[in-house]
Design a protein around this motif. Structure first.
Motif, short mmCIF file in Angstrom:
data_model
loop_
_atom_site.label_atom_id
_atom_site.label_comp_id
_atom_site.label_asym_id
_atom_site.label_seq_id
_atom_site.Cartn_x
_atom_site.Cartn_y
_atom_site.Cartn_z
N CYS A 1 0.93 -1.13 0.11
CA CYS A 1 0.08 0.09 0.02
C CYS A 1 0.86 1.19 0.06
CB CYS A 1 -0.90 0.12 1.15
SG CYS A 1 -2.22 -1.12 0.93
N ASN A 2 1.72 1.29 0.77
CA ASN A 2 2.91 2.46 0.90
C ASN A 2 3.59 2.55 -0.57
OD1 ASN A 2 2.16 2.81 3.54
ND2 ASN A 2 3.95 1.94 4.49
N GLU A 3 4.02 1.78 -1.12
CA GLU A 3 4.58 1.92 -2.23
C GLU A 3 3.63 2.26 -3.49
OE1 GLU A 3 6.55 -2.14 -3.30
OE2 GLU A 3 7.75 -2.04 -1.71
N LEU A 4 2.36 1.72 -3.50
CA LEU A 4 1.30 2.06 -4.36
C LEU A 4 0.90 3.53 -4.09
CD1 LEU A 4 -0.42 1.41 -6.76
CD2 LEU A 4 -2.02 0.49 -5.16
N SER A 5 0.93 4.03 -3.00
CA SER A 5 0.50 5.48 -2.81
C SER A 5 1.71 6.25 -3.06
CB SER A 5 0.30 5.63 -1.20
OG SER A 5 -0.60 5.05 -0.64
N ALA A 6 2.95 5.88 -3.01
CA ALA A 6 4.04 6.58 -3.32
C ALA A 6 4.26 6.92 -4.95
CB ALA A 6 5.36 6.18 -3.07
N ARG A 7 3.63 5.57 -5.54
CA ARG A 7 3.63 5.50 -6.94
C ARG A 7 2.89 6.70 -7.62
NH1 ARG A 7 3.54 0.38 -10.42
NH2 ARG A 7 5.82 0.19 -9.66
#
Length: 194
Positions: A105-111
């Motif tokens: 989720c954190n990686e997707l939010s950052a993307r």
């Protein structure tokens, strides 16, 4: 004949098995694995509810991660009963799956933030996580690799079915798929998530 894992140990026998494992007895470790592997896999399936996420989070990988964590702390952990052990292991399984999902989720939010595509603070559904993983996998595989991965993991085709429709044998298909799966785990960081 009944599977050994279906035969419950008394609390005393269970605690004895744990003590033998903690003492480094290899036969106790093997018995522990034989007895509790099915229980842990059921627990993992219970908490990993998304069928698509199950494609990427292999229950064996999660189980190995959970057991590594458990045995890494074995001196610090004591149980008075098998029920306490089950509750403890269940909590570790839940935490491992949550940690993996939070990281994704954190990686997707950052993307999203970098791409300017949508609200990076909005909650991300399991379906969106699964779609993100599928997109990552597709980016890392050749067209031929993707087709085999898609047949096995997304369409649930057996190696026998795939081999019957190709000029290659079942063993060759299995070996190709295992190489693809290892490539995926390394390239998209599934091992790092667990």
């Amino acid at each position: 004949m009944s599977d050994e894992s279906d035969i419950p140990l008394s609390n005393e026998a269970f605690l004895n098995l744990i003590q033998r494992c903690q003492a480094g007895d290899p036969s106790a470790g093997e018995e522990f694995f034989r007895r509790y592997n099915p229980h842990l896999k059921r627990c993992i399936r219970q908490y990993l509810t998304s069928p698509t996420l199950r494609v990427f989070y292999d229950s064996n990988d999660i189980m190995n991660s959970v057991l590594r964590r458990f045995w890494g702390r074995k001196e610090d952990v004591t149980f008075s009963s098998f029920t306490e052990f089950q509750a403890y292991m269940s909590q570790i399984v839940q935490n491992r799956i949550k940690q993996a999902n939070i990281k994704l989720c954190n990686e997707l939010s950052a993307r999203r933030k970098l791409d300017g595509s949508g609200d990076e603070n909005r909650d991300i559904s399991e379906n969106e996580l699964a779609q993100e993983l599928i997109m990552r996998v597709k980016e890392k595989l050749t067209e031929e690799e993707w087709k085999l991965f898609e047949k096995v993991k997304l369409e649930n085709k057996s190696f026998v079915e795939i081999a019957a429709r190709s000029e290659v044998g079942e063993d060759a298909i299995r070996k190709r798929f295992n190489k693809i799966y290892e490539k995926i785990k390394k390239s998209i960081g599934v091992d790092d998530l667990l």
